[in-house]
Scaffold this active site. Structure first.
Site, short mmCIF file in Angstrom:
data_model
loop_
_atom_site.label_atom_id
_atom_site.label_comp_id
_atom_site.label_asym_id
_atom_site.label_seq_id
_atom_site.Cartn_x
_atom_site.Cartn_y
_atom_site.Cartn_z
N GLU A 1 39.58 55.15 47.43
CA GLU A 1 39.62 53.99 48.62
C GLU A 1 40.15 54.84 49.57
OE1 GLU A 1 39.31 50.57 50.40
OE2 GLU A 1 38.56 50.60 48.30
N ARG B 1 42.54 38.98 50.62
CA ARG B 1 41.76 37.73 50.89
C ARG B 1 42.35 36.33 50.91
NH1 ARG B 1 36.28 38.14 51.55
NH2 ARG B 1 36.65 36.37 52.72
N ARG C 1 39.14 47.91 43.45
CA ARG C 1 38.48 46.93 44.14
C ARG C 1 37.01 47.31 43.43
NH1 ARG C 1 40.52 46.31 50.34
NH2 ARG C 1 42.58 47.54 50.08
N CYS D 1 32.64 55.51 40.46
CA CYS D 1 34.20 55.22 40.98
C CYS D 1 34.25 56.09 42.38
CB CYS D 1 34.97 55.72 39.89
SG CYS D 1 35.19 54.66 38.58
N TYR E 1 40.24 37.96 42.88
CA TYR E 1 41.26 38.76 43.35
C TYR E 1 42.49 38.41 42.44
CZ TYR E 1 38.56 39.99 47.28
OH TYR E 1 37.39 40.27 48.08
N ARG F 1 32.76 40.46 45.01
CA ARG F 1 33.47 41.40 45.13
C ARG F 1 35.01 40.88 44.34
NH1 ARG F 1 35.38 44.86 46.88
NH2 ARG F 1 36.86 44.56 48.60
N ARG G 1 32.78 50.60 30.12
CA ARG G 1 32.36 51.25 28.96
C ARG G 1 33.04 50.92 27.98
NH1 ARG G 1 27.94 51.45 31.69
NH2 ARG G 1 27.96 53.14 33.23
#
Length: 124
Positions: free
Chosen positions: A78, A116, A90, A75, A108, A6, A62
């Site tokens: 969210e 987090r 994210r 993609c 993060y 993540r 890319r």
């Protein structure tokens, strides 16, 4: 074993250059800290909050990683949640690895560290 890696980051402006550079920095750290090679990647899912509209964050893969040409990347938007972190990108990268779950380095950056706080020591 296939595991999830993540990552999340934020930008200050809805600008293509910022979105691509922030996403690339996060992905670069995820890849280097976890010794991920393209051949082991199953997929990369990237989401962006609805306030980011200038480019696809996946473009970072890319543009900066030519060796990732054949890695499946998608993609998506969210969820728009009241009080959610704005201008946030994210990533959920799944890959084959020998790392134990507790040895995976999730990444993060910027304001996304707030997502987090339990992983705070990993960010220092």
């Amino acid at each position: 074993m296939i595991r999830g890696f993540r990552g999340a980051t934020t930008v200050t402006e809805n600008e293509e250059k910022q979105i691509i550079e922030a996403t690339a920095a996060m992905l670069d750290e995820m890849v280097s800290k976890n010794a991920i090679v393209p051949e082991d990647v199953v997929q990369v899912l990237i989401s962006a909050t609805p306030d980011l509209t200038k480019t696809f964050p996946a473009k970072a893969l890319r543009v900066f990683r030519e060796d990732w040409t054949y890695v499946p990347v998608m993609c998506m938007q969210e969820l728009s949640i009241e009080g959610g972190l704005p201008k946030c990108i994210r990533v959920m990268l799944t890959a084959r690895t020998d790392l134990a779950q507790q040895d995976i380095h999730h990444v993060y950056h910027e304001e996304a560290i707030k997502l987090r706080p339990d992983l705070k020591e990993e960010h220092q």
